[in-house]
Design an enzyme around this catalytic site. Structure first.
Site, PDB file in Angstrom:
ATOM      1  N   HIS A 110      -2.968  13.404 -31.319  1.00 48.32           N
ATOM      2  CA  HIS A 110      -4.155  14.278 -31.412  1.00 48.32           C
ATOM      3  C   HIS A 110      -3.788  15.759 -31.208  1.00 48.32           C
ATOM      4  O   HIS A 110      -4.647  16.566 -30.839  1.00 48.32           O
ATOM      5  CB  HIS A 110      -5.217  13.924 -30.347  1.00 48.32           C
ATOM      6  CG  HIS A 110      -5.832  12.574 -30.507  1.00 48.32           C
ATOM      7  ND1 HIS A 110      -6.219  11.810 -29.427  1.00 48.32           N
ATOM      8  CD2 HIS A 110      -6.152  11.862 -31.611  1.00 48.32           C
ATOM      9  CE1 HIS A 110      -6.736  10.667 -29.847  1.00 48.32           C
ATOM     10  NE2 HIS A 110      -6.704  10.669 -31.174  1.00 48.32           N
ATOM     11  N   ARG A 114      -1.705  15.089 -43.132  1.00 47.37           N
ATOM     12  CA  ARG A 114      -1.653  14.811 -41.696  1.00 47.37           C
ATOM     13  C   ARG A 114      -0.626  13.705 -41.454  1.00 47.37           C
ATOM     14  O   ARG A 114      -0.669  12.652 -42.104  1.00 47.37           O
ATOM     15  CB  ARG A 114      -3.015  14.341 -41.205  1.00 47.37           C
ATOM     16  CG  ARG A 114      -2.982  13.949 -39.756  1.00 47.37           C
ATOM     17  CD  ARG A 114      -3.956  12.848 -39.470  1.00 47.37           C
ATOM     18  NE  ARG A 114      -3.820  12.403 -38.096  1.00 47.37           N
ATOM     19  CZ  ARG A 114      -4.271  11.246 -37.657  1.00 47.37           C
ATOM     20  NH1 ARG A 114      -4.892  10.410 -38.473  1.00 47.37           N
ATOM     21  NH2 ARG A 114      -4.115  10.903 -36.418  1.00 47.37           N
ATOM     22  N   ARG A 136      -7.713   0.034 -26.924  1.00 51.12           N
ATOM     23  CA  ARG A 136      -6.374   0.121 -26.324  1.00 51.12           C
ATOM     24  C   ARG A 136      -6.463   0.178 -24.801  1.00 51.12           C
ATOM     25  O   ARG A 136      -7.410   0.742 -24.261  1.00 51.12           O
ATOM     26  CB  ARG A 136      -5.648   1.380 -26.815  1.00 51.12           C
ATOM     27  CG  ARG A 136      -5.422   1.413 -28.303  1.00 51.12           C
ATOM     28  CD  ARG A 136      -4.567   2.612 -28.699  1.00 51.12           C
ATOM     29  NE  ARG A 136      -4.601   2.817 -30.132  1.00 51.12           N
ATOM     30  CZ  ARG A 136      -4.940   3.975 -30.707  1.00 51.12           C
ATOM     31  NH1 ARG A 136      -5.241   5.032 -29.982  1.00 51.12           N
ATOM     32  NH2 ARG A 136      -4.970   4.065 -32.019  1.00 51.12           N
ATOM     33  N   ASN A 171      -5.618  12.792 -45.223  1.00 50.70           N
ATOM     34  CA  ASN A 171      -5.402  12.031 -43.986  1.00 50.70           C
ATOM     35  C   ASN A 171      -5.387  10.553 -44.379  1.00 50.70           C
ATOM     36  O   ASN A 171      -6.422   9.964 -44.658  1.00 50.70           O
ATOM     37  CB  ASN A 171      -6.557  12.342 -43.022  1.00 50.70           C
ATOM     38  CG  ASN A 171      -6.385  11.648 -41.688  1.00 50.70           C
ATOM     39  OD1 ASN A 171      -5.475  10.830 -41.515  1.00 50.70           O
ATOM     40  ND2 ASN A 171      -7.265  11.950 -40.760  1.00 50.70           N
ATOM     41  N   GLU A 210      -9.690  18.867 -37.174  1.00 55.06           N
ATOM     42  CA  GLU A 210      -8.249  18.811 -37.437  1.00 55.06           C
ATOM     43  C   GLU A 210      -7.943  19.281 -38.859  1.00 55.06           C
ATOM     44  O   GLU A 210      -6.935  19.930 -39.102  1.00 55.06           O
ATOM     45  CB  GLU A 210      -7.743  17.372 -37.240  1.00 55.06           C
ATOM     46  CG  GLU A 210      -7.721  16.975 -35.768  1.00 55.06           C
ATOM     47  CD  GLU A 210      -7.905  15.490 -35.531  1.00 55.06           C
ATOM     48  OE1 GLU A 210      -8.996  14.967 -35.846  1.00 55.06           O
ATOM     49  OE2 GLU A 210      -6.980  14.844 -35.019  1.00 55.06           O
TER      50      GLU A 210
END
Ligand code: ADP
Length: 398
Positions: free
Chosen positions: A178, A89, A238, A8, A383
């Site tokens: 996600h 990923r 954000r 990742n 994940e």
């Protein structure tokens, strides 16, 4: 038994995990941080050991080589050949990928073509893929996309109401993110719904980045993030969704460029922007407890946005059987779970066991009461294991 590595990568980091598959046993994990800077940090955990060193990673190629060399040096593997597959990923798979793909020339070209949509991420992923290819040229690799799970959305759920020629010409639409986490959560969550036909799940991946997904019968129906991860609920830094005219107005009143305001909405907003304290919810809660009004407002705003999306998806799915909490805040912060559940209690008949909820940090638990109309669970996301499963299935099991 075969060893599979998941990777990742970010613009300056490279996280990895080495699995024994198909047992899904994590043999070691680690992180190369501050790639490209003069003060790199390399962390590797294996068995009950954790080693931290401070090498200079000139680039991702140096980091990838150091990762593989360390595995040999520490006796975790005896030679490079022991790594039988790598799963990378990838943040943005655009319209091309609805599942993981072999990392061949075609995949590489498509990921490259999507760089404008995810400039920092996709570019870093490609650099990292090429770095590992250099070190392990014969090792097969796959790409697992954050957007893939969301490709089952219908046009009505992914189209933005802008002039349609833009949608067509530039593929401007909701892609979400996600997805690998939401897929994992949907699969894990299904065990709480034995015998339920067409289970309806609202999965809340609430970390520093946060998204909510409506899932019916294992498929994504709607998701909160948009063209990029800036959309949806408010996050650590954000904005999430808001009136698009705020963008233009901030540019005009501050004299800042579009790029500067875009960066502000990505990196200086959300919890950090409203509370003026921190992007980390733990700091914000601590300030609110001391009476900081802006910190409290940011918490109220955050909870409200999550509750709004849960309500929206309840309607979108025509009901819900399960609400899942996951990721940094969802797994670890009882106050967020409690605050949001209080906001949806009257409308949706959701009831959680407050005492039990207050004890759940980073572990799986059913936190709703038997009276609750919707089950509520906490499930730690994973994940990497999803990437390792695909890498094993596609490269080894065949
Ligand atoms: P991302 O992967 O998007 O960077 P994470 O899922 O790791 O984010 O979530 C990070 C956030 O989770 C932190 O900013 C913090 O707000 C929250 N968090 C992490 N650990 C804890 C904890 N033990 N207790 C409460 N909140 C936590």
């Amino acid at each position: 038994m075969s060893k599979v590595m998941t990777v990742n990568s970010g613009s300056s980091s490279l996280k990895f995990k080495l699995y024994e598959m198909p047992e899904e046993k994590v043999i070691c994990s680690g992180n190369c941080e501050r790639i490209g800077a003069a003060d790199g940090i390399f962390t590797i955990k294996y068995g009950d050991k954790k080693d931290v060193t401070y090498p200079v990673f000139k680039d991702h190629a140096v980091a990838a080589k150091l990762v593989v060399d360390s595995l040999v040096e520490k006796g975790i593997i005896s030679s490079y050949d022991e790594i039988k597959a790598i799963g990378h990923r990838i943040v943005q798979g655009g319209k091309y990928f609805s599942k993981s793909a072999m990392f061949d020339a075609d995949t590489e070209a498509k990921i490259e073509s999507l760089v404008p949509l995810a400039p920092l991420h996709n570019a870093a992923h490609l650099t990292c893929f090429r770095a590992f290819k250099q070190v392990l040229p014969n090792c097969p690799a796959i790409a697992t996309f954050d957007t893939a799970f969301h490709q089952t959305m219908s046009p009505v759920d992914y189209t933005f109401p802008i002039p349609y020629e833009l949608t067509e010409k530039y593929d401007i639409r909701r892609y979400g993110a996600h997805g690998t986490s939401h897929k994992f959560l949907a699969e894990e969550g299904a065990k709480y719904l034995p015998g339920v036909k067409n289970p309806k799940i609202i999965s809340c991946h609430i970390g520093s980045g946060a998204s909510i997904t409506a899932i019916e019968n294992g498929k994504c129906v709607a998701t909160s993030m948009g063209l990029t991860p800036l959309g949806g609920i408010m996050m650590g830094t954000r904005t999430g969704d808001m009136d698009p005219s705020v963008f233009n107005y901030v540019c005009s009143v501050t004299g800042k460029s579009a790029e500067e305001v875009y960066q502000m909405f990505n990196k200086k907003s959300g919890f950090l922007g409203v509370s003026c304290v921190s992007n980390d919810s733990r700091d914000v809660f601590a300030a609110a407890e001391k009476g900081d009004a802006k910190a409290q407002l940011s918490i109220d705003l955050f909870n409200r946005r999550i509750a709004d999306f849960i309500g929206q998806y309840f309607v979108r799915l025509g009901g819900a059987d399960l609400i899942i909490w996951s990721a940094g805040i969802g797994e670890n912060e009882p106050r967020t779970r409690s605050g949001v559940c209080a906001l949806i209690k009257d409308a949706l008949g959701v009831e959680i066991d407050e005492e039990l909820n207050s004890t759940i940090h980073g572990k799986e638990a059913l936190i709703s009461t038997p009276n609750s109309k919707i089950k509520v669970v906490v499930i730690p996301t994973d994940e990497e294991v999803m990437i390792a499963r695909d890498a094993y299935d596609m490269c080894i099991k065949g």
